[in-house]
Motif scaffolding. Structure first.
Motif, PDB file in Angstrom:
ATOM      1  N   ALA A   1      14.559  -0.690  -0.831  1.00 57.44           N
ATOM      2  CA  ALA A   1      13.876  -1.441   0.225  1.00 57.44           C
ATOM      3  C   ALA A   1      13.156  -0.520   1.199  1.00 57.44           C
ATOM      4  O   ALA A   1      12.097  -0.882   1.737  1.00 57.44           O
ATOM      5  CB  ALA A   1      14.877  -2.322   0.963  1.00 57.44           C
ATOM      6  N   ASP A   2      13.696   0.687   1.442  1.00 54.03           N
ATOM      7  CA  ASP A   2      13.040   1.604   2.375  1.00 54.03           C
ATOM      8  C   ASP A   2      11.944   2.430   1.719  1.00 54.03           C
ATOM      9  O   ASP A   2      11.262   3.217   2.385  1.00 54.03           O
ATOM     10  CB  ASP A   2      14.068   2.525   3.046  1.00 54.03           C
ATOM     11  CG  ASP A   2      14.783   3.451   2.049  1.00 54.03           C
ATOM     12  OD1 ASP A   2      14.389   3.496   0.857  1.00 54.03           O
ATOM     13  OD2 ASP A   2      15.743   4.124   2.464  1.00 54.03           O
ATOM     14  N   GLY A   3      11.747   2.275   0.406  1.00 57.28           N
ATOM     15  CA  GLY A   3      10.665   2.958  -0.282  1.00 57.28           C
ATOM     16  C   GLY A   3      10.871   4.439  -0.486  1.00 57.28           C
ATOM     17  O   GLY A   3       9.928   5.151  -0.862  1.00 57.28           O
TER      18      GLY A   3
ATOM     19  N   PRO B   1       4.849  -2.303 -15.385  1.00 62.63           N
ATOM     20  CA  PRO B   1       4.278  -1.792 -14.134  1.00 62.63           C
ATOM     21  C   PRO B   1       4.845  -2.477 -12.899  1.00 62.63           C
ATOM     22  O   PRO B   1       5.168  -3.665 -12.918  1.00 62.63           O
ATOM     23  CB  PRO B   1       2.791  -2.112 -14.289  1.00 62.63           C
ATOM     24  CG  PRO B   1       2.761  -3.337 -15.148  1.00 62.63           C
ATOM     25  CD  PRO B   1       3.915  -3.179 -16.104  1.00 62.63           C
ATOM     26  N   ILE B   2       4.973  -1.704 -11.818  1.00 56.57           N
ATOM     27  CA  ILE B   2       5.364  -2.242 -10.514  1.00 56.57           C
ATOM     28  C   ILE B   2       4.504  -1.584  -9.440  1.00 56.57           C
ATOM     29  O   ILE B   2       3.970  -0.486  -9.632  1.00 56.57           O
ATOM     30  CB  ILE B   2       6.857  -2.011 -10.201  1.00 56.57           C
ATOM     31  CG1 ILE B   2       7.196  -0.516 -10.191  1.00 56.57           C
ATOM     32  CG2 ILE B   2       7.745  -2.758 -11.186  1.00 56.57           C
ATOM     33  CD1 ILE B   2       8.583  -0.199  -9.671  1.00 56.57           C
ATOM     34  N   TRP B   3       4.381  -2.238  -8.304  1.00 64.51           N
ATOM     35  CA  TRP B   3       3.647  -1.691  -7.166  1.00 64.51           C
ATOM     36  C   TRP B   3       4.488  -0.636  -6.460  1.00 64.51           C
ATOM     37  O   TRP B   3       5.710  -0.754  -6.362  1.00 64.51           O
ATOM     38  CB  TRP B   3       3.315  -2.780  -6.159  1.00 64.51           C
ATOM     39  CG  TRP B   3       2.314  -3.791  -6.614  1.00 64.51           C
ATOM     40  CD1 TRP B   3       2.580  -5.015  -7.167  1.00 64.51           C
ATOM     41  CD2 TRP B   3       0.892  -3.680  -6.526  1.00 64.51           C
ATOM     42  NE1 TRP B   3       1.407  -5.678  -7.433  1.00 64.51           N
ATOM     43  CE2 TRP B   3       0.348  -4.889  -7.055  1.00 64.51           C
ATOM     44  CE3 TRP B   3       0.024  -2.693  -6.057  1.00 64.51           C
ATOM     45  CZ2 TRP B   3      -1.019  -5.117  -7.118  1.00 64.51           C
ATOM     46  CZ3 TRP B   3      -1.346  -2.933  -6.126  1.00 64.51           C
ATOM     47  CH2 TRP B   3      -1.864  -4.124  -6.653  1.00 64.51           C
ATOM     48  N   SER B   4       3.824   0.383  -5.905  1.00 63.55           N
ATOM     49  CA  SER B   4       4.494   1.286  -4.973  1.00 63.55           C
ATOM     50  C   SER B   4       4.737   0.536  -3.672  1.00 63.55           C
ATOM     51  O   SER B   4       4.093  -0.487  -3.400  1.00 63.55           O
ATOM     52  CB  SER B   4       3.633   2.521  -4.713  1.00 63.55           C
ATOM     53  OG  SER B   4       2.422   2.151  -4.062  1.00 63.55           O
ATOM     54  N   PRO B   5       5.663   0.997  -2.834  1.00 65.19           N
ATOM     55  CA  PRO B   5       5.977   0.265  -1.601  1.00 65.19           C
ATOM     56  C   PRO B   5       4.779   0.038  -0.681  1.00 65.19           C
ATOM     57  O   PRO B   5       4.725  -0.977   0.019  1.00 65.19           O
ATOM     58  CB  PRO B   5       7.032   1.153  -0.928  1.00 65.19           C
ATOM     59  CG  PRO B   5       7.695   1.859  -2.067  1.00 65.19           C
ATOM     60  CD  PRO B   5       6.597   2.116  -3.056  1.00 65.19           C
ATOM     61  N   ASP B   6       3.815   0.963  -0.669  1.00 63.36           N
ATOM     62  CA  ASP B   6       2.645   0.791   0.197  1.00 63.36           C
ATOM     63  C   ASP B   6       1.500   0.047  -0.487  1.00 63.36           C
ATOM     64  O   ASP B   6       0.451  -0.189   0.126  1.00 63.36           O
ATOM     65  CB  ASP B   6       2.153   2.140   0.721  1.00 63.36           C
ATOM     66  CG  ASP B   6       1.730   3.093  -0.397  1.00 63.36           C
ATOM     67  OD1 ASP B   6       1.650   2.661  -1.576  1.00 63.36           O
ATOM     68  OD2 ASP B   6       1.478   4.275  -0.103  1.00 63.36           O
TER      69      ASP B   6
ATOM     70  N   VAL C   1      -4.462   2.731  -7.276  1.00 64.89           N
ATOM     71  CA  VAL C   1      -5.082   1.443  -7.571  1.00 64.89           C
ATOM     72  C   VAL C   1      -6.586   1.484  -7.341  1.00 64.89           C
ATOM     73  O   VAL C   1      -7.354   0.818  -8.047  1.00 64.89           O
ATOM     74  CB  VAL C   1      -4.435   0.335  -6.713  1.00 64.89           C
ATOM     75  CG1 VAL C   1      -5.136  -1.001  -6.930  1.00 64.89           C
ATOM     76  CG2 VAL C   1      -2.963   0.207  -7.051  1.00 64.89           C
ATOM     77  N   ASP C   2      -7.036   2.276  -6.372  1.00 60.88           N
ATOM     78  CA  ASP C   2      -8.460   2.303  -6.021  1.00 60.88           C
ATOM     79  C   ASP C   2      -9.268   3.287  -6.837  1.00 60.88           C
ATOM     80  O   ASP C   2     -10.430   3.561  -6.530  1.00 60.88           O
ATOM     81  CB  ASP C   2      -8.613   2.618  -4.526  1.00 60.88           C
ATOM     82  CG  ASP C   2      -8.092   1.496  -3.655  1.00 60.88           C
ATOM     83  OD1 ASP C   2      -8.100   0.336  -4.118  1.00 60.88           O
ATOM     84  OD2 ASP C   2      -7.665   1.770  -2.525  1.00 60.88           O
ATOM     85  N   GLY C   3      -8.687   3.839  -7.883  1.00 59.35           N
ATOM     86  CA  GLY C   3      -9.420   4.757  -8.744  1.00 59.35           C
ATOM     87  C   GLY C   3      -8.783   6.130  -8.772  1.00 59.35           C
ATOM     88  O   GLY C   3      -8.267   6.619  -7.766  1.00 59.35           O
ATOM     89  N   GLY C   4      -8.809   6.755  -9.911  1.00 60.44           N
ATOM     90  CA  GLY C   4      -8.203   8.070 -10.057  1.00 60.44           C
ATOM     91  C   GLY C   4      -7.402   8.145 -11.339  1.00 60.44           C
ATOM     92  O   GLY C   4      -7.299   7.181 -12.094  1.00 60.44           O
TER      93      GLY C   4
ATOM     94  N   TRP D   1       3.498  -9.239  -7.569  1.00 64.62           N
ATOM     95  CA  TRP D   1       2.808  -9.349  -6.283  1.00 64.62           C
ATOM     96  C   TRP D   1       2.664  -7.982  -5.613  1.00 64.62           C
ATOM     97  O   TRP D   1       3.610  -7.194  -5.596  1.00 64.62           O
ATOM     98  CB  TRP D   1       3.586 -10.248  -5.331  1.00 64.62           C
ATOM     99  CG  TRP D   1       3.624 -11.691  -5.720  1.00 64.62           C
ATOM    100  CD1 TRP D   1       4.500 -12.295  -6.567  1.00 64.62           C
ATOM    101  CD2 TRP D   1       2.752 -12.731  -5.254  1.00 64.62           C
ATOM    102  NE1 TRP D   1       4.239 -13.633  -6.671  1.00 64.62           N
ATOM    103  CE2 TRP D   1       3.166 -13.935  -5.867  1.00 64.62           C
ATOM    104  CE3 TRP D   1       1.670 -12.766  -4.374  1.00 64.62           C
ATOM    105  CZ2 TRP D   1       2.545 -15.153  -5.638  1.00 64.62           C
ATOM    106  CZ3 TRP D   1       1.036 -13.978  -4.136  1.00 64.62           C
ATOM    107  CH2 TRP D   1       1.465 -15.156  -4.766  1.00 64.62           C
ATOM    108  N   ARG D   2       1.494  -7.747  -5.034  1.00 65.03           N
ATOM    109  CA  ARG D   2       1.347  -6.580  -4.159  1.00 65.03           C
ATOM    110  C   ARG D   2       2.212  -6.798  -2.921  1.00 65.03           C
ATOM    111  O   ARG D   2       2.398  -7.942  -2.491  1.00 65.03           O
ATOM    112  CB  ARG D   2      -0.118  -6.398  -3.765  1.00 65.03           C
ATOM    113  CG  ARG D   2      -0.445  -5.028  -3.197  1.00 65.03           C
ATOM    114  CD  ARG D   2      -1.932  -4.796  -3.141  1.00 65.03           C
ATOM    115  NE  ARG D   2      -2.598  -5.687  -2.176  1.00 65.03           N
ATOM    116  CZ  ARG D   2      -3.918  -5.837  -2.081  1.00 65.03           C
ATOM    117  NH1 ARG D   2      -4.704  -5.170  -2.922  1.00 65.03           N
ATOM    118  NH2 ARG D   2      -4.442  -6.649  -1.188  1.00 65.03           N
ATOM    119  N   PRO D   3       2.770  -5.755  -2.334  1.00 65.31           N
ATOM    120  CA  PRO D   3       3.676  -5.954  -1.198  1.00 65.31           C
ATOM    121  C   PRO D   3       3.110  -6.767  -0.044  1.00 65.31           C
ATOM    122  O   PRO D   3       3.877  -7.408   0.684  1.00 65.31           O
ATOM    123  CB  PRO D   3       3.999  -4.514  -0.765  1.00 65.31           C
ATOM    124  CG  PRO D   3       3.908  -3.724  -2.032  1.00 65.31           C
ATOM    125  CD  PRO D   3       2.770  -4.351  -2.784  1.00 65.31           C
TER     126      PRO D   3
END
Length: 708
Positions: free
Chosen positions: A296-298, A240-245, A274-277, A142-144
């Motif tokens: 938890a605090d990223g 893969p995992i999502w970054s905190p933001d 995620v948006d390209g690059g 899941w995205r945060p």
């Protein structure tokens, strides 16, 4: 059905949830072992209130096997409730950030391959499919913000969307010829031939009608020669995992895959917008990375990290790197000569709890995330913990895990670190386990001739009487980078093998893990000789310590490296009445050429075979074929590419040439492990008959082709 209604309604109870009933103790049978329900790993809601887990209900007919998701409160006291009731099981279950939904992959009616589904646990209703791909979806995350999900899939070269993958699949099916073509190593892994497909990461929004977007395949990294992800036992995964933001994805990948024939393959941690690059490395360090996890605090990214060196084994140490800055790796678990199997960070970010395999158990440690030497929290009397999870949004610290031992099937538990104990949240198999006449292992140590401390376990048979004499089974674990564990297994179940009246000895020889990095490394340039001597010493020690063992009636048995060692015993001793070797190498040189991995064998044996290091011949069992005399039962999976069938056939030919009584089992549908239920049952029958014949003067095994 509303969640409140779901939890209040009477549900179909899983057999075994009731309290333990007094019952006569009975020996374990294959039927009881195989048909026992199996509890999957716990997935805890972020708010810490609920645990989702699977219960598998096996069957000898695979079409009748069932696996569904269940829900239980972390507060305890209530029986679990079934969440799903479908033919196919669910994989990769993860909770949404708001603790209301779960995502998973499964193959339901109408699906060609596994797809991502989302189920509203609070509101109820049916699971909603959110992907419809021609390539299978795995490992959703899941995205945060809970509005999108990333997942992994395998795609064809140049295919940037599902339509392109469909065309590639159709073109492959339409070919009039059938051939595999390669220009680089590796070409196969464990049980399958590798093909042109590559791992990628896709993201799908949860808005109705949204289509997944491949965010990795368009990058330069994905088109770099030698790009791939870490290889597991059954698949390749970038983890893969999502970054905190939620703006980036973190994953592990290599561009050195094609180097596998002549060097270690290094991986790096990467970050991808995620948006390209383009993807960029997070740290310059290369090696092996495991289980990336954000605090938890990223501000910190934690992982297990093992450097790649010219050693055959390196500890994967618990480490971290600053986020989002990246940079150099900091070791968290310092001065700690053990490898964490799993770690979890407390919500305040100050403490990490880690699970550590040691001497047959899996113990719980804690360590400050600022760094330090881990402190032992709980060493269970038997068995050990697994699948540790700490919810990051719980009102108070909460540790949920699985717990099991060789006499306790795995159940979901809540751990109390202060009290140094745990409480069961499930009792799926508790009542049935209490009916079996089985005992936890007895541990003992001795000092080897080389001055090393060697750990051993003894398993006793049902109806054990210390005044009697029992034949001895010397079980040798695989690896060699592994250890004997106090746990229930299907492949070589200790209590099932000893049920007919045998005592079992299990030795953690040099090369085993769980005893420090150096101990595991010391098998380098000595792949079989010293471990063989240590097993011989262990037998002598057991005979001195336990007068109920009959030293005139012994059999050694094992698989994979355990099979290699059994073959070595055939070549170096005649003290055993019989031997059982599954998937064992007999010739180091031919095994090097046929296996799915070759370079690590060169590291072990001091260079490639043609450079003349005498280890290649001196520690090959086949070199001493003129000495072979002990009857041997051979077993091999026809689809095994780790220890290909050629080595077993060499072994078989040699046994037959030397006129040694021998029996060969070839499993056409099996790979390195015998996993099909009826194949497993017949394997145990063959082993039981072999043991009874040579250790108890029982009848000879039936003629080939006879139905048992």
């Amino acid at each position: 059905m509303k969640f409140s209604t779901l939890m209040a309604a009477a549900a179909v109870a899983v057999a075994g949830f009731s309290s333990v009933q007094a019952a006569a103790k009975v020996p374990l049978t294959h039927e009881a072992l195989w048909m026992m329900k199996r509890v999957g790993s716990p997935e805890v809601s972020p708010d810490g209130k609920w645990v989702v887990f699977s219960i598998s209900e096996p069957a000898y007919d695979p079409e009748k096997a069932v696996s569904d998701l269940w829900l239980v409160s972390t507060s305890g006291g209530a029986a679990p409730k079934r969440l799903t009731n479908t033919k196919a099981g669910e994989n990769g279950v993860v909770w949404s950030p708001d603790s209301t939904r779960i995502a998973f992959t499964t193959k339901r009616e109408g699906d060609e391959v596994e797809q991502v589904y989302v189920l509203d646990v609070i509101g109820g209703g049916e699971a909603r499919r959110v992907t419809s791909l021609s390539t299978a979806a795995t490992r959703p995350q899941w995205r945060p913000d809970g509005q999108a999900i990333l997942f992994e899939t395998m795609v064809y070269p140049g295919a940037l969307d599902d339509e392109a993958n469909k065309k590639a699949i159709a073109a492959k099916k339409a070919r009039k010829y059938n051939v595999r073509t390669y220009e680089h190593f590796p070409i196969r892994y464990w049980n399958e031939w590798l093909d042109e497909r590559m791992p990628t990461i896709e993201v799908v929004s949860l808005e109705p009608g949204a289509k997944p977007k491949d965010i990795l395949s368009p990058t330069t990294l994905a088109h770099t020669p030698g790009f791939s992800g870490p290889e597991g036992e059954t698949s390749i995964s970038l983890s893969p995992i999502w970054s905190p933001d939620g703006k980036e994805v973190v994953f592990s990948a290599t561009v050195e895959r094609w180097n596998a024939a002549f060097s270690e393959v290094n991986y790096q941690l990467w970050r991808l917008p995620v948006d390209g690059g383009e993807a960029a490395p997070i740290t310059p360090a290369k090696g092996g990375f495991r289980s990336p996890t954000f605090s938890a605090d990223g501000k910190s990214l934690y992982f297990g990290y093992a450097p790649r060196t010219e050693e055959i084994y390196n500890l994967a140490r618990f480490s971290k790197v600053a986020w989002p800055a990246g940079g150099e790796i900091t070791t968290v678990a310092r001065d700690f000569d053990r490898e964490p199997e799993r770690f979890q960070i407390t919500p305040d970010g100050k403490t990490a709890y880690i699970l550590v395999p040691e001497a047959g158990k899996t113990n719980l440690y804690s360590v400050p995330t600022a760094g330090g030497k881990p402190a032992l929290v709980i060493e269970p009397a038997t068995g050990g913990y697994g699948a540790l999870t700490i919810p990051q949004k719980a009102a108070k610290p909460l540790l949920i895990a699985s717990y099991g031992s060789s006499v306790s099937p795995e159940e979901i538990v809540r751990i109390d670190p202060a009290a140094k104990t745990h409480a069961n949240l499930t009792h799926v198999d508790t009542a049935e386990a209490a009916t079996f006449d089985w005992q936890p292992p007895q541990h003992f140590w001795f000092t080897s001739a080389g001055g090393r401390q060697i750990h051993n376990m003894i398993i006793l048979p049902p109806n054990f009487d210390p005044a009697k004499k029992y034949p001895l089974l010397v079980f040798i674990h695989g690896g060699a980078a592994s250890m004997n564990t106090d746990s229930i297994g299907l492949r070589w179940n200790y209590h099932l093998l000893t049920a007919a009246g045998y005592v079992m000895l299990m030795t953690d020889y040099t090369g085993s893990t769980g005893f420090g990095e150096k101990f595991a490394q010391q098998i380098k340039l000595d792949p079989l000789k010293t471990p063989g001597l240590e097993i011989d010493q262990a037998v002598n020690e057991a005979l001195k310590r336990y007068p109920y063992i009959d030293g005139t009636k012994m059999c050694a048995l094992g698989a994979s490296y355990g099979g290699h060692m059994v073959n070595w015993l055939e070549a170096t001793t005649t003290r055993y009445k019989c031997l059982v070797s599954h998937a064992g190498e007999v010739d180091l040189e031919s095994q090097w050429g046929m296996s799915d991995g070759i370079y690590n064998r060169e590291v072990t044996n001091g260079g490639p075979p043609w450079e003349g290091n005498p280890i290649w011949r001196d520690q090959s069992p086949i070199t001493y074929a003129k000495n072979w005399k002990t009857p041997m039962l051979l077993s091999v999976g026809e689809r095994d590419f780790r220890v290909p069938i050629g080595n077993t056939l060499e072994n078989w030919s040699t046994l037959q040439r030397m006129k040694v009584p021998s029996r060969l089992l070839v499993w056409p549908d099996a790979w390195h492990w015998i996993l099909k239920p009826e194949d497993s049952r017949h394997f145990y029958q063959e082993v039981d008959t072999w043991l009874a014949h040579y250790l108890k003067d029982g009848p000879a095994p039936p003629a080939p082709g006879a139905i048992k």
